[in-house]
Design an enzyme around this catalytic site. Structure first.
Site, PDB file in Angstrom:
ATOM      1  N   HIS A   1      31.805 175.360   8.299  1.00  0.00           N
ATOM      2  CA  HIS A   1      33.191 175.229   7.853  1.00  0.00           C
ATOM      3  C   HIS A   1      33.552 176.290   6.826  1.00  0.00           C
ATOM      4  O   HIS A   1      34.559 176.179   6.134  1.00  0.00           O
ATOM      5  CB  HIS A   1      33.437 173.829   7.267  1.00  0.00           C
ATOM      6  CG  HIS A   1      33.018 172.721   8.181  1.00  0.00           C
ATOM      7  ND1 HIS A   1      31.778 172.136   8.116  1.00  0.00           N
ATOM      8  CD2 HIS A   1      33.680 172.133   9.217  1.00  0.00           C
ATOM      9  CE1 HIS A   1      31.680 171.213   9.053  1.00  0.00           C
ATOM     10  NE2 HIS A   1      32.816 171.181   9.742  1.00  0.00           N
TER      11      HIS A   1
HETATM   12  S1  FES Z   1      30.707 174.182   5.199  1.00  0.00           S
HETATM   13 FE1  FES Z   1      30.745 172.309   6.272  1.00  0.00          FE
HETATM   14  S2  FES Z   1      28.679 171.912   6.551  1.00  0.00           S
HETATM   15 FE2  FES Z   1      28.643 173.734   5.458  1.00  0.00          FE
END
Ligand code: FES
Length: 244
Positions: free
Chosen positions: A209
């Site tokens: 993410h």
């Molecule tokens: S940024 Fe979501 S799991 Fe690492």
């Protein structure tokens, strides 16, 4: 009526009529004798029954009399109490030993086995990790990042205004030796494994993410709320690292 009288009466009833006078005279004589015998031997007809067995509370041979155990009794009251105390103490001691063994067996069965304990700690030879390089090892099923930091990286990590970060923490709180950074390789957002030497801050980048971590493993950008976790570790010798 005696047995003899009954027999005489029966004889008269069934005898021919011509012989009745003679028979009556004879039976009268027999009945008289029978009565005389009865009077002479009253036990034969009216005496109460005498049982050969002695029953009743008044007789010393009665079977309902409670037997005496006097000869089995101890002569000393204190001797009896000593024996009772000994038995109570011995049984209490045996019970305590049994309970202790049961609890001990239960606790031993609940403790970790030898192979689990062996996996609890991991030893790493730091001499094999050159400066400026990352190594990833597996410890308790999780990845652990080991970074041999350069002098520039240490200076960069220490110069950051750490109080302004989302998870404020100075670099000195995250390392035991400035050149060695040891962290769990698990993103604090949702648990992905970040990539080393990547991201906007020269540390780690999580592609799941888009979280960025700096050279001290602190969260700097993206959804990760916390810095990468520091596991328990120690340096038993100069070039030896023990994790766990
Ligand atoms: S940024 Fe979501 S799991 Fe690492």
């Amino acid at each position: 009526m005696s047995l003899t009288s009954k027999a005489a009466a029966s004889l008269i009833r069934h005898a021919p009529r011509q012989q009745l006078p003679a028979l009556r005279s004879t039976t009268a004589t027999v009945q008289k004798r029978s009565r005389a015998d009865d009077a002479h031997h009253p036990s034969a007809s009216n005496a109460p029954f005498q049982s050969p067995f002695h029953r009743g509370t008044s007789n010393s041979n009665d079977t309902t009399v409670i037997p005496s155990f006097a000869k089995y009794k101890s002569g000393s009251e204190s001797g009896n109490k000593t024996f009772q105390y000994f038995m109570v103490g011995a049984l209490g001691g045996l019970s305590a030993i049994g309970a202790k063994n049961s609890v001990q067996d239960f606790l031993v069965s609940m403790s970790a086995s030898a192979d689990v304990l062996a996996q609890a700690k991991v030893e790493v030879d730091l001499a094999s990790i050159p400066e400026g390089k990352n190594v990833i090892i597996k410890w308790r099923g999780k990845p652990v990042f080991i970074r041999h930091r350069t002098g520039d990286e240490i200076k960069e990590a220490e110069d950051i205004d750490w109080k302004s970060l989302r998870d404020p923490q100075p670099d000195s709180d995250r390392v035991k030796k400035p050149e060695w950074l040891i962290m769990l390789g698990v993103c604090t957002h949702l648990g992905c494994v970040p990539i080393g030497e990547a991201g906007d801050y020269g540390g780690w980048f999580c592609p799941c993410h888009g979280s960025h971590y700096d050279i001290s493993g602190r969260a700097r950008k993206g959804p990760a709320p916390l810095n990468l976790e520091i596991p328990e570790y120690d340096f038993p010798e100069d070039n030896a690292l023990v994790i766990g």
